[in-house]
Design an enzyme around this catalytic site. Structure first.
Site, PDB file in Angstrom:
ATOM      1  N   SER A  47     -21.996 -17.927 -24.672  1.00 11.10           N
ATOM      2  CA  SER A  47     -23.350 -18.392 -24.343  1.00 11.10           C
ATOM      3  C   SER A  47     -23.526 -19.875 -24.621  1.00 11.10           C
ATOM      4  O   SER A  47     -22.940 -20.407 -25.559  1.00 11.10           O
ATOM      5  CB  SER A  47     -24.360 -17.605 -25.194  1.00 11.10           C
ATOM      6  OG  SER A  47     -25.640 -18.197 -25.124  1.00 11.10           O
ATOM      7  N   ALA A  48     -24.364 -20.524 -23.819  1.00 14.09           N
ATOM      8  CA  ALA A  48     -24.678 -21.937 -24.037  1.00 14.09           C
ATOM      9  C   ALA A  48     -25.693 -22.126 -25.159  1.00 14.09           C
ATOM     10  O   ALA A  48     -25.932 -23.247 -25.610  1.00 14.09           O
ATOM     11  CB  ALA A  48     -25.247 -22.532 -22.748  1.00 14.09           C
ATOM     12  N   SER A  49     -26.286 -21.032 -25.625  1.00 18.96           N
ATOM     13  CA  SER A  49     -27.410 -21.150 -26.565  1.00 18.96           C
ATOM     14  C   SER A  49     -26.977 -21.373 -28.002  1.00 18.96           C
ATOM     15  O   SER A  49     -26.120 -20.683 -28.526  1.00 18.96           O
ATOM     16  CB  SER A  49     -28.265 -19.881 -26.502  1.00 18.96           C
ATOM     17  OG  SER A  49     -29.261 -19.933 -27.508  1.00 18.96           O
ATOM     18  N   GLU A 101     -22.312 -12.609 -15.925  1.00 18.20           N
ATOM     19  CA  GLU A 101     -23.131 -13.830 -15.880  1.00 18.20           C
ATOM     20  C   GLU A 101     -24.314 -13.693 -14.928  1.00 18.20           C
ATOM     21  O   GLU A 101     -24.172 -13.151 -13.834  1.00 18.20           O
ATOM     22  CB  GLU A 101     -22.277 -14.986 -15.358  1.00 18.20           C
ATOM     23  CG  GLU A 101     -21.890 -16.003 -16.393  1.00 18.20           C
ATOM     24  CD  GLU A 101     -23.032 -16.750 -17.047  1.00 18.20           C
ATOM     25  OE1 GLU A 101     -24.178 -16.717 -16.552  1.00 18.20           O
ATOM     26  OE2 GLU A 101     -22.770 -17.387 -18.070  1.00 18.20           O
ATOM     27  N   ASP A 102     -25.472 -14.215 -15.340  1.00 12.49           N
ATOM     28  CA  ASP A 102     -26.646 -14.183 -14.459  1.00 12.49           C
ATOM     29  C   ASP A 102     -26.972 -15.563 -13.882  1.00 12.49           C
ATOM     30  O   ASP A 102     -27.887 -15.684 -13.069  1.00 12.49           O
ATOM     31  CB  ASP A 102     -27.880 -13.679 -15.212  1.00 12.49           C
ATOM     32  CG  ASP A 102     -28.401 -14.715 -16.191  1.00 12.49           C
ATOM     33  OD1 ASP A 102     -27.571 -15.267 -16.966  1.00 12.49           O
ATOM     34  OD2 ASP A 102     -29.602 -15.000 -16.192  1.00 12.49           O
ATOM     35  N   ARG A 124     -29.741 -27.063 -23.730  1.00 15.46           N
ATOM     36  CA  ARG A 124     -31.099 -27.477 -24.096  1.00 15.46           C
ATOM     37  C   ARG A 124     -31.415 -28.892 -23.613  1.00 15.46           C
ATOM     38  O   ARG A 124     -32.455 -29.148 -23.009  1.00 15.46           O
ATOM     39  CB  ARG A 124     -31.273 -27.384 -25.617  1.00 15.46           C
ATOM     40  CG  ARG A 124     -32.724 -27.512 -26.065  1.00 15.46           C
ATOM     41  CD  ARG A 124     -32.826 -27.421 -27.583  1.00 15.46           C
ATOM     42  NE  ARG A 124     -32.148 -26.240 -28.103  1.00 15.46           N
ATOM     43  CZ  ARG A 124     -31.804 -26.072 -29.374  1.00 15.46           C
ATOM     44  NH1 ARG A 124     -32.109 -26.987 -30.274  1.00 15.46           N
ATOM     45  NH2 ARG A 124     -31.173 -24.974 -29.768  1.00 15.46           N
ATOM     46  N   ASP A 137     -22.311 -13.273 -21.072  1.00 15.94           N
ATOM     47  CA  ASP A 137     -23.351 -14.264 -21.286  1.00 15.94           C
ATOM     48  C   ASP A 137     -24.465 -13.538 -22.054  1.00 15.94           C
ATOM     49  O   ASP A 137     -24.499 -12.300 -22.068  1.00 15.94           O
ATOM     50  CB  ASP A 137     -23.847 -14.775 -19.923  1.00 15.94           C
ATOM     51  CG  ASP A 137     -25.058 -15.668 -20.060  1.00 15.94           C
ATOM     52  OD1 ASP A 137     -25.024 -16.592 -20.894  1.00 15.94           O
ATOM     53  OD2 ASP A 137     -26.063 -15.430 -19.346  1.00 15.94           O
ATOM     54  N   LEU A 138     -25.346 -14.268 -22.692  1.00 17.58           N
ATOM     55  CA  LEU A 138     -26.407 -13.626 -23.486  1.00 17.58           C
ATOM     56  C   LEU A 138     -27.740 -13.560 -22.722  1.00 17.58           C
ATOM     57  O   LEU A 138     -28.216 -12.480 -22.358  1.00 17.58           O
ATOM     58  CB  LEU A 138     -26.588 -14.395 -24.803  1.00 17.58           C
ATOM     59  CG  LEU A 138     -27.710 -13.919 -25.721  1.00 17.58           C
ATOM     60  CD1 LEU A 138     -27.463 -12.503 -26.233  1.00 17.58           C
ATOM     61  CD2 LEU A 138     -27.873 -14.877 -26.909  1.00 17.58           C
ATOM     62  N   ASP A 139     -28.306 -14.748 -22.484  1.00 17.01           N
ATOM     63  CA  ASP A 139     -29.641 -14.822 -21.872  1.00 17.01           C
ATOM     64  C   ASP A 139     -29.590 -14.335 -20.427  1.00 17.01           C
ATOM     65  O   ASP A 139     -28.873 -14.897 -19.607  1.00 17.01           O
ATOM     66  CB  ASP A 139     -30.147 -16.273 -21.905  1.00 17.01           C
ATOM     67  CG  ASP A 139     -30.291 -16.793 -23.329  1.00 17.01           C
ATOM     68  OD1 ASP A 139     -31.146 -16.274 -24.049  1.00 17.01           O
ATOM     69  OD2 ASP A 139     -29.543 -17.709 -23.711  1.00 17.01           O
ATOM     70  N   LYS A 195     -31.711 -21.919 -16.085  1.00 14.61           N
ATOM     71  CA  LYS A 195     -30.888 -20.792 -16.540  1.00 14.61           C
ATOM     72  C   LYS A 195     -29.434 -21.214 -16.715  1.00 14.61           C
ATOM     73  O   LYS A 195     -28.834 -21.779 -15.803  1.00 14.61           O
ATOM     74  CB  LYS A 195     -30.983 -19.627 -15.550  1.00 14.61           C
ATOM     75  CG  LYS A 195     -32.308 -18.910 -15.678  1.00 14.61           C
ATOM     76  CD  LYS A 195     -32.354 -17.623 -14.873  1.00 14.61           C
ATOM     77  CE  LYS A 195     -33.708 -16.956 -15.099  1.00 14.61           C
ATOM     78  NZ  LYS A 195     -33.942 -15.857 -14.157  1.00 14.61           N
ATOM     79  N   GLY A 196     -28.891 -20.930 -17.888  1.00 17.49           N
ATOM     80  CA  GLY A 196     -27.490 -21.248 -18.155  1.00 17.49           C
ATOM     81  C   GLY A 196     -27.249 -22.711 -18.488  1.00 17.49           C
ATOM     82  O   GLY A 196     -26.128 -23.114 -18.759  1.00 17.49           O
ATOM     83  N   THR A 248     -34.394 -13.501 -22.343  1.00 19.75           N
ATOM     84  CA  THR A 248     -35.058 -14.558 -23.102  1.00 19.75           C
ATOM     85  C   THR A 248     -35.672 -15.605 -22.181  1.00 19.75           C
ATOM     86  O   THR A 248     -36.367 -16.490 -22.657  1.00 19.75           O
ATOM     87  CB  THR A 248     -34.059 -15.262 -24.036  1.00 19.75           C
ATOM     88  OG1 THR A 248     -32.884 -15.516 -23.279  1.00 19.75           O
ATOM     89  CG2 THR A 248     -33.740 -14.419 -25.247  1.00 19.75           C
ATOM     90  N   LYS A 276     -21.436 -25.041 -19.517  1.00 18.30           N
ATOM     91  CA  LYS A 276     -21.160 -24.441 -18.220  1.00 18.30           C
ATOM     92  C   LYS A 276     -21.729 -25.377 -17.148  1.00 18.30           C
ATOM     93  O   LYS A 276     -22.763 -25.970 -17.384  1.00 18.30           O
ATOM     94  CB  LYS A 276     -21.855 -23.067 -18.111  1.00 18.30           C
ATOM     95  CG  LYS A 276     -21.402 -22.050 -19.167  1.00 18.30           C
ATOM     96  CD  LYS A 276     -22.308 -20.809 -19.142  1.00 18.30           C
ATOM     97  CE  LYS A 276     -21.973 -19.873 -20.293  1.00 18.30           C
ATOM     98  NZ  LYS A 276     -22.889 -18.711 -20.388  1.00 18.30           N
TER      99      LYS A 276
HETATM  100  C1  G6P Z   1     -28.834 -20.280 -22.199  1.00 21.00           C
HETATM  101  C2  G6P Z   1     -30.090 -20.169 -21.357  1.00 21.00           C
HETATM  102  C3  G6P Z   1     -30.653 -21.538 -21.063  1.00 21.00           C
HETATM  103  C4  G6P Z   1     -30.835 -22.336 -22.343  1.00 21.00           C
HETATM  104  C5  G6P Z   1     -29.491 -22.477 -23.063  1.00 21.00           C
HETATM  105  C6  G6P Z   1     -29.594 -23.232 -24.377  1.00 21.00           C
HETATM  106  O1  G6P Z   1     -27.797 -20.726 -21.382  1.00 21.00           O
HETATM  107  O2  G6P Z   1     -29.827 -19.501 -20.139  1.00 21.00           O
HETATM  108  O3  G6P Z   1     -31.879 -21.390 -20.399  1.00 21.00           O
HETATM  109  O4  G6P Z   1     -31.344 -23.626 -22.073  1.00 21.00           O
HETATM  110  O5  G6P Z   1     -28.991 -21.159 -23.319  1.00 21.00           O
HETATM  111  O6  G6P Z   1     -30.353 -22.482 -25.281  1.00 21.00           O
HETATM  112  P1  G6P Z   1     -30.816 -22.980 -26.722  1.00 21.00           P
HETATM  113  O7  G6P Z   1     -31.235 -21.702 -27.400  1.00 21.00           O
HETATM  114  O8  G6P Z   1     -29.614 -23.591 -27.386  1.00 21.00           O
HETATM  115  O9  G6P Z   1     -31.908 -23.955 -26.531  1.00 21.00           O
HETATM  116 MG    MG Z   2     -27.682 -16.385 -18.701  1.00 19.41          MG
END
Ligand code: G6P
Ligand code: MG
Length: 215
Positions: free
Chosen positions: A115-117, A170-171, A50, A10-12, A46-47, A18, A146
């Site tokens: 990552s979900a980001s 994963e956190d 958006r 996972d990233l964040d 977290k996780g 972040t 996730k």
């Molecule tokens: C990660 C973070 C979440 C965040 C998600 C989407 O999973 O832990 O807190 O909401 O990514 O990130 P984004 O950068 O796409 O808004």
């Molecule tokens: Mg995370």
């Protein structure tokens, strides 16, 4: 579990912290909408994707918004978040990450990002790790967030490794559940009193080595 054939991070909260930047951007939005948003509330995001994060935020504030208003609010939050992460550099890589990546390389164990980001590529470029990952699966390329296992199954597929031979770091609770549903060995990064369901826990990546995974 024996020597892993691949690792998915996972990233964040695992590679970089972040959460503080997400928190500032969501808090500013909540202030503008006229309610308070705390660090404890931020834990719930977290996780979480958006849009799902925005829905939780609006629920905390007791607000109902139309779909187009939600699009505008999410874009407003993301603009500020991107401003914050655009000045990140490698000094923000969390302790223990670089040495563990180096160790994986020495053992010829490939690793992917899961990552979900949607901002994952930008963050990886900022911290100088974009080229080092053998595969990157992020919020731009998945359809199920996730705790659905899609992000990790795609990572395993891109590395051509069976899910049962992958280790996930994963956190977030939703991420631990995603890794377990994918049939992977999951290492929870953080406080075991808060996280549940992982195969083992570490407080930070500094505690992790390949030989520990082999045991
Ligand atoms: C990660 C973070 C979440 C965040 C998600 C989407 O999973 O832990 O807190 O909401 O990514 O990130 P984004 O950068 O796409 O808004
Ligand atoms: Mg995370």
């Amino acid at each position: 579990m024996g020597k892993p054939h691949a690792v998915i991070f996972d990233l964040d909260g695992v590679i970089v912290d972040t959460a503080k930047h997400h928190f500032q951007a969501w808090k500013q939005l909540a202030d503008e909408l006229g309610f308070n948003f705390t660090e404890e509330d931020n834990e719930r995001l977290k996780g979480v994707s958006r849009m799902d994060s925005l829905n939780i935020l609006l629920e905390i504030g007791g607000l109902n918004k139309s779909e187009s208003e939600k699009q505008e609010l999410a874009a407003r939050k993301n603009k500020r978040y991107v401003e914050a992460i655009s000045v990140m550099d490698e000094s923000e890589i969390l302790p223990g990450v670089l040495s563990f990546l180096q160790e994986l390389k020495e053992h010829n164990i490939p690793y992917a990002l899961g990552s979900a980001s949607k901002n994952a590529p930008l963050i990886l470029k900022q911290i100088g790790l974009y080229e080092k990952f053998n595969a990157i699966v992020d919020g731009n390329s998945i359809s199920q967030a996730k705790p659905d296992p899609e992000v990790f199954l795609r990572g395993a597929e891109e590395l051509s490794v069976a899910p049962g031979n992958c280790v996930v770091f994963e956190d977030a609770q939703s991420g631990i559940e995603a890794g377990k549903s994918a049939g992977m060995y999951v290492v929870g990064v953080g406080d075991p009193a808060i996280l549940e369901g992982a195969d083992e826990y570490i407080r930070t990546m500094e505690e992790m080595t390949v030989s520990r995974l082999e045991k």
